[in-house]
Design a protein around this motif. Structure first.
Motif, mmCIF file in Angstrom:
data_model
loop_
_atom_site.group_PDB
_atom_site.id
_atom_site.type_symbol
_atom_site.label_atom_id
_atom_site.label_comp_id
_atom_site.label_asym_id
_atom_site.label_seq_id
_atom_site.Cartn_x
_atom_site.Cartn_y
_atom_site.Cartn_z
ATOM 1 N N ARG A 1 25.483 -4.063 43.898
ATOM 2 C CA ARG A 1 26.097 -4.139 45.109
ATOM 3 C C ARG A 1 24.892 -3.891 46.224
ATOM 4 N N VAL A 2 25.109 -4.607 47.035
ATOM 5 C CA VAL A 2 23.976 -4.482 48.157
ATOM 6 C C VAL A 2 24.432 -3.732 49.568
ATOM 7 N N TRP B 1 28.691 -1.500 53.198
ATOM 8 C CA TRP B 1 28.124 -2.652 52.305
ATOM 9 C C TRP B 1 28.297 -4.055 52.856
ATOM 10 N N GLN B 2 27.761 -5.084 52.076
ATOM 11 C CA GLN B 2 27.727 -6.305 52.704
ATOM 12 C C GLN B 2 28.857 -7.125 52.133
ATOM 13 N N PHE B 3 29.275 -7.974 52.999
ATOM 14 C CA PHE B 3 30.389 -8.955 52.846
ATOM 15 C C PHE B 3 31.861 -8.625 52.643
ATOM 16 N N ASN C 1 32.840 -14.042 44.553
ATOM 17 C CA ASN C 1 32.825 -12.976 45.616
ATOM 18 C C ASN C 1 31.656 -12.049 45.128
ATOM 19 N N VAL C 2 31.747 -11.351 43.846
ATOM 20 C CA VAL C 2 30.898 -10.743 43.397
ATOM 21 C C VAL C 2 29.307 -11.018 43.581
ATOM 22 N N ALA C 3 29.158 -12.405 43.099
ATOM 23 C CA ALA C 3 27.851 -12.809 43.341
ATOM 24 C C ALA C 3 27.289 -12.648 44.709
ATOM 25 N N ALA C 4 28.149 -12.979 45.709
ATOM 26 C CA ALA C 4 27.850 -12.942 47.186
ATOM 27 C C ALA C 4 27.608 -11.537 47.435
ATOM 28 N N THR D 1 23.921 -10.552 46.426
ATOM 29 C CA THR D 1 22.947 -11.357 47.071
ATOM 30 C C THR D 1 22.482 -10.693 48.290
ATOM 31 N N LEU D 2 21.168 -10.250 48.212
ATOM 32 C CA LEU D 2 20.403 -9.617 49.283
ATOM 33 C C LEU D 2 20.090 -10.467 50.339
#
Length: 357
Positions: free
Chosen positions: A180-181, A269-271, A145-148, A151-152
């Motif tokens: 974090r993106v 934030w993203q996702f 989840n953190v990797a996602a 990811t920009l």
């Protein structure tokens, strides 16, 4: 003695040429800036159109739009990744129903919940290759989840928005994502709300997307997934997604928690959101037209800081881009009457849209 004639510029001639060049540059710069902004605005418009296509594709497949967010912190943007050709991200994120991992929606009883951050200092290099369905602080589900979220995906960002690509930031409960993106767009959950922070703020949201909320009985209700038929005012008269105006530092200390009265900040934030997972800071996924567009920046401790945090806005001139429910993108001027703006944020208010839209 023969005198050699040398050809060249006098100092006065050189200064005149420099002055002329400076004037020409002064005339050209505003034109260049206007062209650049026009290109940025077009890119932003195209980004929102792609989001609109994704929303309607998911509705065509599942007969419902995504929720604003779920009790496990999953955001609307995560739900539409497979419709944006981002299947690798969809497959990495743990708690998406499409993957067969459905959170119970009950805080503290969600089993092997894959969180969206890890305890300080977070993952240095979160990997999509982490194997296993164990979540928690350092589990492989959490790592994916953190990797996602790190990811920009450029389609979630307006090129006019001056935000860093990655931010090292603590969440509400002081867990960390090192990269974090932040993104430029949030879904509309209301036409009247002036704060979207704690669960009490989330009840009776009247917008196109529904967040989680807590009933007075204590039951946690996951965000409902609405259908076209639920948008009673009509898709063309209802805002789905709007731009957000804010800035962020590239890094925040772990003591700088995102808490009212401490260091509460505006960010989208993203996702996924560890704060939403804890039923805090729903503004990380959503906004409201109940607050004037491009609301002035407010500092920690100001009585109307929460209003600023949930407002839509942009770095375009005199307004912002909005995705409507029918998939069209409208540039709405920030001088729009509040009554019209509010009516565009509600899905079933039955209001008459003003002539300034």
């Amino acid at each position: 003695m023969n005198r050699i004639n040398r050809k060249g510029f006098t100092l006065i001639e050189l200064l005149v040429v420099i002055a002329i060049i400076a004037v020409l540059i002064g005339l050209l710069l505003p034109a260049v800036q206007k062209v650049r902004e026009a290109a940025n605005r077009m890119t932003c418009t195209n980004n929102l159109k792609q989001l609109g296509l994704a929303f309607h594709n998911i509705h065509g497949t599942e007969n419902v739009f995504p929720p604003a967010c779920l009790a496990n912190g999953t955001m609307w943007s995560a739900w539409i990744t497979p419709y944006l050709e981002q299947d690798n991200l969809k497959n990495a994120m743990f708690l998406l129903p499409e993957n067969g991992h459905v959170d119970t929606g009950i805080i503290g009883v969600s089993g092997n919940n894959g969180n969206w951050m890890a305890p300080d200092p977070g993952f240095a290099n979160a990997s999509f290759a982490a194997v296993g369905n164990v979540g928690g602080a350092w589990g492989p589900a959490t790592e994916r989840n953190v990797a996602a979220i790190e990811t920009l995906v450029k389609g979630f960002r307006c090129p006019s928005h001056p935000i860093p690509e990655h931010v090292n930031a603590p969440s509400y409960e002081n867990w960390i994502s090192q990269k974090r993106v932040p993104i430029s767009y949030a879904v509309s959950v209301s036409g009247v709300k002036n704060k979207l922070n704690v669960p009490a703020d989330m009840q009776n949201c009247d917008g196109a997307f529904q967040p989680i909320y807590t009933r007075t009985s204590g039951a946690v209700i996951n965000g409902a997934r609405l259908r076209t038929a639920d948008i009673i005012d009509g898709l063309s008269n209802t805002i789905f997604v709007g731009e957000e105006r804010y800035t962020l530092n590239s890094s925040y200390p772990v003591t700088d928690l995102d808490l009212p009265g401490v260091a509460r900040r505006k960010a989208v934030w993203q996702f996924g959101s560890d704060s939403i997972d804890c039923q805090m800071s729903y503004n990380e996924a959503a906004g409201s037209t109940g607050v004037k567009m491009n609301y002035p920046v407010r500092k920690v401790g100001d009585s109307d800081q929460e209003a600023y945090i949930v407002s839509f806005g942009s770095y375009h001139t005199s307004g912002a881009n909005f995705l409507m429910g029918d998939g069209s993108v409208r540039f709405i001027i920030d001088s729009i009457s509040q009554a019209t703006y509010t009516s565009l944020g509600t899905r079933g208010g039955g209001e008459v849209i003003g002539s300034d839209f």
